[in-house]
Write a protein that holds these residues in place. Structure first.
Motif, PDB file in Angstrom:
ATOM      1  N   ILE A   1     -19.754 -42.558  22.435  1.00 30.81           N
ATOM      2  CA  ILE A   1     -19.799 -43.952  21.985  1.00 30.81           C
ATOM      3  C   ILE A   1     -20.948 -44.150  21.003  1.00 30.81           C
ATOM      4  O   ILE A   1     -20.818 -44.857  19.991  1.00 30.81           O
ATOM      5  N   TYR A   2     -22.094 -43.509  21.279  1.00 30.65           N
ATOM      6  CA  TYR A   2     -23.266 -43.623  20.399  1.00 30.65           C
ATOM      7  C   TYR A   2     -22.958 -43.134  18.988  1.00 30.65           C
ATOM      8  O   TYR A   2     -23.415 -43.719  17.994  1.00 30.65           O
ATOM      9  N   LEU A   3     -22.159 -42.079  18.872  1.00 25.76           N
ATOM     10  CA  LEU A   3     -21.829 -41.513  17.569  1.00 25.76           C
ATOM     11  C   LEU A   3     -20.757 -42.312  16.828  1.00 25.76           C
ATOM     12  O   LEU A   3     -20.547 -42.121  15.630  1.00 25.76           O
ATOM     13  N   ALA A   4     -20.059 -43.181  17.550  1.00 29.88           N
ATOM     14  CA  ALA A   4     -18.958 -43.936  16.937  1.00 29.88           C
ATOM     15  C   ALA A   4     -19.486 -45.118  16.133  1.00 29.88           C
ATOM     16  O   ALA A   4     -20.601 -45.608  16.346  1.00 29.88           O
ATOM     17  N   ASP A   5     -18.667 -45.580  15.198  1.00 32.35           N
ATOM     18  CA  ASP A   5     -18.933 -46.810  14.463  1.00 32.35           C
ATOM     19  C   ASP A   5     -18.545 -47.962  15.395  1.00 32.35           C
ATOM     20  O   ASP A   5     -17.352 -48.223  15.613  1.00 32.35           O
ATOM     21  N   LEU A   6     -19.528 -48.625  15.970  1.00 30.27           N
ATOM     22  CA  LEU A   6     -19.258 -49.612  17.014  1.00 30.27           C
ATOM     23  C   LEU A   6     -18.432 -50.787  16.506  1.00 30.27           C
ATOM     24  O   LEU A   6     -17.599 -51.337  17.245  1.00 30.27           O
ATOM     25  N   GLU A   7     -18.640 -51.175  15.254  1.00 24.56           N
ATOM     26  CA  GLU A   7     -17.860 -52.279  14.705  1.00 24.56           C
ATOM     27  C   GLU A   7     -16.390 -51.890  14.599  1.00 24.56           C
ATOM     28  O   GLU A   7     -15.491 -52.655  14.987  1.00 24.56           O
ATOM     29  N   ALA A   8     -16.143 -50.677  14.082  1.00 25.78           N
ATOM     30  CA  ALA A   8     -14.760 -50.198  13.962  1.00 25.78           C
ATOM     31  C   ALA A   8     -14.142 -49.983  15.340  1.00 25.78           C
ATOM     32  O   ALA A   8     -12.962 -50.285  15.559  1.00 25.78           O
ATOM     33  N   LEU A   9     -14.946 -49.471  16.295  1.00 28.30           N
ATOM     34  CA  LEU A   9     -14.448 -49.263  17.659  1.00 28.30           C
ATOM     35  C   LEU A   9     -14.078 -50.594  18.298  1.00 28.30           C
ATOM     36  O   LEU A   9     -13.065 -50.691  19.005  1.00 28.30           O
ATOM     37  N   GLY A  10     -14.891 -51.622  18.039  1.00 28.02           N
ATOM     38  CA  GLY A  10     -14.586 -52.945  18.579  1.00 28.02           C
ATOM     39  C   GLY A  10     -13.257 -53.469  18.067  1.00 28.02           C
ATOM     40  O   GLY A  10     -12.492 -54.086  18.812  1.00 28.02           O
TER      41      GLY A  10
ATOM     42  N   GLU B   1     -12.778 -36.854  27.383  1.00 24.27           N
ATOM     43  CA  GLU B   1     -13.000 -37.708  26.219  1.00 24.27           C
ATOM     44  C   GLU B   1     -13.438 -36.886  25.004  1.00 24.27           C
ATOM     45  O   GLU B   1     -12.989 -37.127  23.880  1.00 24.27           O
ATOM     46  N   ALA B   2     -14.317 -35.898  25.229  1.00 26.08           N
ATOM     47  CA  ALA B   2     -14.775 -35.055  24.126  1.00 26.08           C
ATOM     48  C   ALA B   2     -13.607 -34.287  23.513  1.00 26.08           C
ATOM     49  O   ALA B   2     -13.500 -34.147  22.283  1.00 26.08           O
ATOM     50  N   PHE B   3     -12.708 -33.799  24.363  1.00 26.75           N
ATOM     51  CA  PHE B   3     -11.538 -33.069  23.886  1.00 26.75           C
ATOM     52  C   PHE B   3     -10.636 -33.970  23.045  1.00 26.75           C
ATOM     53  O   PHE B   3     -10.188 -33.591  21.955  1.00 26.75           O
ATOM     54  N   ILE B   4     -10.369 -35.172  23.548  1.00 24.24           N
ATOM     55  CA  ILE B   4      -9.480 -36.096  22.830  1.00 24.24           C
ATOM     56  C   ILE B   4     -10.082 -36.501  21.487  1.00 24.24           C
ATOM     57  O   ILE B   4      -9.392 -36.528  20.461  1.00 24.24           O
ATOM     58  N   VAL B   5     -11.378 -36.797  21.492  1.00 28.36           N
ATOM     59  CA  VAL B   5     -12.041 -37.223  20.254  1.00 28.36           C
ATOM     60  C   VAL B   5     -12.100 -36.085  19.240  1.00 28.36           C
ATOM     61  O   VAL B   5     -12.048 -36.313  18.028  1.00 28.36           O
ATOM     62  N   ALA B   6     -12.185 -34.831  19.725  1.00 30.15           N
ATOM     63  CA  ALA B   6     -12.172 -33.689  18.807  1.00 30.15           C
ATOM     64  C   ALA B   6     -10.765 -33.398  18.296  1.00 30.15           C
ATOM     65  O   ALA B   6     -10.587 -32.966  17.154  1.00 30.15           O
ATOM     66  N   LEU B   7      -9.763 -33.663  19.136  1.00 30.75           N
ATOM     67  CA  LEU B   7      -8.393 -33.279  18.810  1.00 30.75           C
ATOM     68  C   LEU B   7      -7.660 -34.286  17.930  1.00 30.75           C
ATOM     69  O   LEU B   7      -7.040 -33.925  16.924  1.00 30.75           O
ATOM     70  N   LEU B   8      -7.700 -35.563  18.311  1.00 31.60           N
ATOM     71  CA  LEU B   8      -6.849 -36.551  17.640  1.00 31.60           C
ATOM     72  C   LEU B   8      -7.081 -36.670  16.132  1.00 31.60           C
ATOM     73  O   LEU B   8      -6.115 -36.843  15.382  1.00 31.60           O
TER      74      LEU B   8
END
Length: 321
Positions: free
Chosen positions: A23-32, A262-269
């Protein structure tokens, strides 16, 4: 606090730490904005948990009836759901021990047989999901997916599950389940081994079909979530991701695959055409669904009886091994 609980809390901390880092590495605005897409369809997918559990309990009942143990379908369903709740919130696969213990008391069968019936039931999930997962990883590999590097390491994890059921461990669990009862451990172990015999084509096919339907119902649940979040993936792709993530869940560094999944999904998708924040949002919703299963189990937990109290007393001492 005993050793098992400390180990469980450490695994939970590791898993949550990984999720927090993602979550820290994500763009929080885009994630929202991604999470703002969540609609009623996500919540309407929740009852599919009961469908998954229905086919799992039918599978267990099918095996028991083949062996001459008459356990009612509703009784099996309630017991199965109760054991799933314990498995989600407690360390050491205590949910499966509860199911073994309760079956032995209610159906008046040996501890060795009741424990074996649970092992066989879980193996059906593990072997089917592993087979599908290997196939899914093979497809990802052939497509040159970056996730092959993530997935390659834990390919041998299913073998670790099988080797955990070595003779000494089986006997230790049987002794624990039978605490306070007259017991011939070697005879119970013989009953455990005997439960694995007599698998004809009809029984094996029935167990495989019920397992596959249960897996498909879970994949449908995730597909509904993907549609709600506007994840540009087909049902087949979601099914591949779900089955492959099962292998990742077997890495024994977190609780129920929290963090590693979660790490797997974020790396894969992102290698499948999904932007990173949407991938993070899907991974978080995947995890939320897993936690929602606890709430879905609660009504059945209130149906517990004296067997639950007896099992609680049994587990006041520290788990052997």
């Amino acid at each position: 606090m005993n050793k098992a609980r400390r180990k469980q809390l450490l695994k939970l901390a590791i898993g949550l730490g990984i999720v927090g880092f993602i979550i820290y590495l994500a763009d929080l605005e885009a994630l929202g904005k991604v999470l703002a897409r969540v609609n009623k369809w996500v919540f309407l997918s929740l009852p599919l948990f009961y469908v998954q559990t229905l086919f799992k309990s039918l599978r267990w009942t099918t095996y028991l009836r083949y062996k001459g143990v008459r356990l009612g379908h509703w009784e099996s369903y309630v017991l199965y759901t109760q054991s799933m709740l314990l498995g989600l919130i407690s360390p050491g696969r205590i949910g499966e021990l509860y199911r073994s213990f309760t079956l032995s008391r209610r159906a008046q069968v040996s501890i060795g047989f009741s424990f074996a019936s649970v092992v066989i039931d879980r193996c059906a999930d593990v072997f089917m999901l592993s087979a599908i997962g290997f196939g899914g990883i093979g497809i990802l590999w052939s497509n040159g997916s970056f996730a092959q590097a993530v997935a390659h390491g834990p390919l041998i994890a299913p073998a670790a599950f099988v080797f955990n059921a070595v003779r000494s461990r089986v006997i230790a669990i049987v002794e624990r389940l039978s605490r306070g009862r007259a017991l011939n451990v070697q005879a119970e172990y013989a009953e455990f081994k005997r439960a694995f015999t007599g698998f004809g084509f009809g029984l094996s096919s029935s167990l495989a079909i019920l397992t596959l339907v249960s897996i498909l119902s879970h994949a449908v649940q995730l597909w509904i979530i993907a549609v709600a979040l506007e994840v540009p993936m087909s049902f087949g792709e979601i099914f591949i991701v779900f089955s492959a993530s099962f292998l990742i869940n077997l890495i024994p560094i977190s609780v129920n695959g929290i963090g590693t999944r979660e790490a797997f999904i974020v790396a894969l998708l992102p290698t499948m055409g999904v932007d990173r924040e949407t991938a993070v949002g899907f991974a978080l919703m995947f995890t939320l669904i897993q936690f929602s299963n606890i709430v879905m189990c609660l009504p059945f937990w209130f149906a517990r009886d004296k067997d639950s109290a007896a099992f609680a007393a049994l587990n006041k001492t520290e788990d052997p091994g």
